[in-house]
Design a protein around this motif. Structure first.
Motif, PDB file in Angstrom:
ATOM      1  N   ILE A  15      -7.165   9.003  -1.303  1.00  0.00           N
ATOM      2  CA  ILE A  15      -5.947   8.191  -1.441  1.00  0.00           C
ATOM      3  C   ILE A  15      -6.200   6.790  -0.896  1.00  0.00           C
ATOM      4  O   ILE A  15      -5.854   5.783  -1.528  1.00  0.00           O
ATOM      5  CB  ILE A  15      -4.775   8.837  -0.700  1.00  0.00           C
ATOM      6  N   ASP A  16      -6.801   6.715   0.274  1.00  0.00           N
ATOM      7  CA  ASP A  16      -7.094   5.409   0.876  1.00  0.00           C
ATOM      8  C   ASP A  16      -8.001   4.576  -0.023  1.00  0.00           C
ATOM      9  O   ASP A  16      -7.816   3.351  -0.148  1.00  0.00           O
ATOM     10  CB  ASP A  16      -7.742   5.595   2.250  1.00  0.00           C
ATOM     11  N   ARG A  38       0.459   9.960  -4.937  1.00  0.00           N
ATOM     12  CA  ARG A  38       0.708  11.328  -4.474  1.00  0.00           C
ATOM     13  C   ARG A  38       1.660  12.068  -5.417  1.00  0.00           C
ATOM     14  O   ARG A  38       1.482  13.269  -5.673  1.00  0.00           O
ATOM     15  CB  ARG A  38       1.264  11.309  -3.050  1.00  0.00           C
ATOM     16  N   VAL A  93      -6.021   3.222  -3.016  1.00  0.00           N
ATOM     17  CA  VAL A  93      -5.162   2.110  -2.596  1.00  0.00           C
ATOM     18  C   VAL A  93      -5.990   0.850  -2.391  1.00  0.00           C
ATOM     19  O   VAL A  93      -5.593  -0.252  -2.805  1.00  0.00           O
ATOM     20  CB  VAL A  93      -4.396   2.480  -1.309  1.00  0.00           C
ATOM     21  N   GLU A 150       0.563   4.324  -2.641  1.00  0.00           N
ATOM     22  CA  GLU A 150       0.243   5.668  -2.145  1.00  0.00           C
ATOM     23  C   GLU A 150       1.297   6.684  -2.571  1.00  0.00           C
ATOM     24  O   GLU A 150       0.970   7.801  -2.992  1.00  0.00           O
ATOM     25  CB  GLU A 150       0.116   5.646  -0.622  1.00  0.00           C
ATOM     26  N   THR A 151       2.562   6.307  -2.470  1.00  0.00           N
ATOM     27  CA  THR A 151       3.639   7.215  -2.868  1.00  0.00           C
ATOM     28  C   THR A 151       3.512   7.603  -4.333  1.00  0.00           C
ATOM     29  O   THR A 151       3.629   8.783  -4.697  1.00  0.00           O
ATOM     30  CB  THR A 151       5.008   6.563  -2.618  1.00  0.00           C
ATOM     31  N   ASP A 169      -7.270  12.717   1.706  1.00  0.00           N
ATOM     32  CA  ASP A 169      -6.652  11.537   2.308  1.00  0.00           C
ATOM     33  C   ASP A 169      -7.545  10.303   2.163  1.00  0.00           C
ATOM     34  O   ASP A 169      -7.054   9.197   1.906  1.00  0.00           O
ATOM     35  CB  ASP A 169      -6.360  11.797   3.801  1.00  0.00           C
ATOM     36  N   GLU A 226       0.823  -1.214   0.000  1.00  0.00           N
ATOM     37  CA  GLU A 226       0.000   0.000   0.000  1.00  0.00           C
ATOM     38  C   GLU A 226       0.857   1.264   0.000  1.00  0.00           C
ATOM     39  O   GLU A 226       0.508   2.250  -0.651  1.00  0.00           O
ATOM     40  CB  GLU A 226      -0.933  -0.017   1.209  1.00  0.00           C
ATOM     41  N   ALA A 227       1.973   1.236   0.726  1.00  0.00           N
ATOM     42  CA  ALA A 227       2.828   2.423   0.808  1.00  0.00           C
ATOM     43  C   ALA A 227       3.395   2.780  -0.562  1.00  0.00           C
ATOM     44  O   ALA A 227       3.498   3.970  -0.913  1.00  0.00           O
ATOM     45  CB  ALA A 227       3.959   2.180   1.808  1.00  0.00           C
TER      46      ALA A 227
END
Length: 329
Positions: free
Chosen positions: A197-198, A182, A201, A178-179, A194, A174-175
């Motif tokens: 974004i969640d 963004r 993901v 997300e990166t 936010d 997930e990280a």
């Protein structure tokens, strides 16, 4: 180098093109989420000792990107002339292996020791084509390197696997997704909340391509990309909605569970397979006894198999909810 073969310019906001290509990593170091794979591939390139490779893993995890990045690392601006990409799912027959691959492998090299042939979705090749490919790999091993990508390495015959260094691409963390989201949002000057974004993901489920496509689709819907927009664009249910549906069934309220399923399938447009996937992902998040979760997973397995075999998905999902409701009635 012709204008058509020139490397793409650095991404700039406002350009009308598919973002998955616009933001495809150009070099191995640019690939996110595979810290255990990239250094090993770079080592092969640095030592000029590239073996045959096999990339196995789910869609959207970077297999094609890694193959193209290797070609850029090895050939730089000449990579297109020395890199042949074939999609085995479109061209599955033995003639592809015998003709196109051999023709490319025999052609001039322009000063390089070898050329690269990338065979995407190699697990779609017929058995005869794979046997022909094995012989071709032997015949041209001195001047050609093969990179095969597949979803299931078990569908590739052992003689080919034994000739390749196998790299297993897992679903992206997930990280990492997300990166990337963004970064793209910042370049494209898109406002993303936010919870948006969640949602991206969650909807991507480890698939970077799906995440980027969803971001691009959501970006044209309004000034701000939020949770509601993402779930609407991707035809994805909120996790709590899926959990609520199962909760009704576990509590013995089949009517409410069926109504919730009807909303997902008819009003929200989800496919039966999507509902199963989300149920599977949410199973261990449910506030249920372990025994009830085990029963749910057992039912999911049965339903998934039956739908795959051609059964009516609505009927199968309702039957699953009914069995859960009856057991706790």
């Amino acid at each position: 180098m012709s204008e058509a073969d020139a490397e793409p310019a650095a991404p700039t906001p406002g350009r009308t093109e598919v973002w998955i290509e616009k933001y495809r990593p150009q070099r191995l170091d640019d690939i996110k989420g595979h810290e255990n794979i990239v250094p090993r591939l770079l080592r092969y390139v640095e030592r000029d000792d590239l073996p045959h490779l096999m990339f196995a893993g789910p869609a959207g995890t970077g297999k094609t990107t890694a193959a193209q990045a290797i070609a850029r690392e090895v050939y730089d601006d000449d990579w297109r002339e020395n890199f042949l990409e074939l999609n085995a799912s479109d061209q599955r027959g033995i003639d592809v292996v015998r003709d196109r691959i051999k023709e490319f492998a025999r052609s001039s090299f322009g000063g390089y020791d070898h050329r690269i042939i990338f065979l995407d979705e190699a697990d779609a090749l017929t058995s005869d084509a794979q046997s022909a490919l094995r012989r071709t790999m032997e015949q041209f091993s001195s001047n050609t390197r093969f990179i095969l990508s597949c979803n299931y390495s078990s569908q590739i015959i052992d003689p080919i696997q034994s000739r390749c260094a196998v790299f297993r691409f897992t679903e992206l963390a997930e990280a990492a997704i997300e990166t990337q989201i963004r970064e793209i949002a910042e370049i494209e000057e898109i406002a993303v909340t936010d919870d948006g974004i969640d949602a991206l993901v969650y909807a991507a489920d480890g698939d970077m391509r799906k995440a980027i496509n969803a971001l691009q689709a959501a970006a044209v819907m309004g000034e701000t990309v939020d949770e509601a927009t993402v779930f609407a664009i991707t035809a994805t249910a909120r996790p709590e909605e899926v959990e609520e549906m199962v909760g009704y069934a576990i509590d013995g309220d089949f009517t409410a569970a069926r109504a919730a399923l009807e909303d997902l399938l008819t009003d929200r447009g989800l496919a039966g397979g999507d509902v199963i996937d989300q149920l599977h992902r949410s199973a261990w998040e449910l506030d249920l006894p372990e025994r009830a979760i085990v029963r749910l997973l057992e039912r999911l397995g049965e339903v998934d198999y039956r739908i795959t075999e051609g059964a009516n998905e609505r009927l199968q999902l309702e039957a699953m909810l009914a069995s859960l409701a009856l057991e706790d009635a």
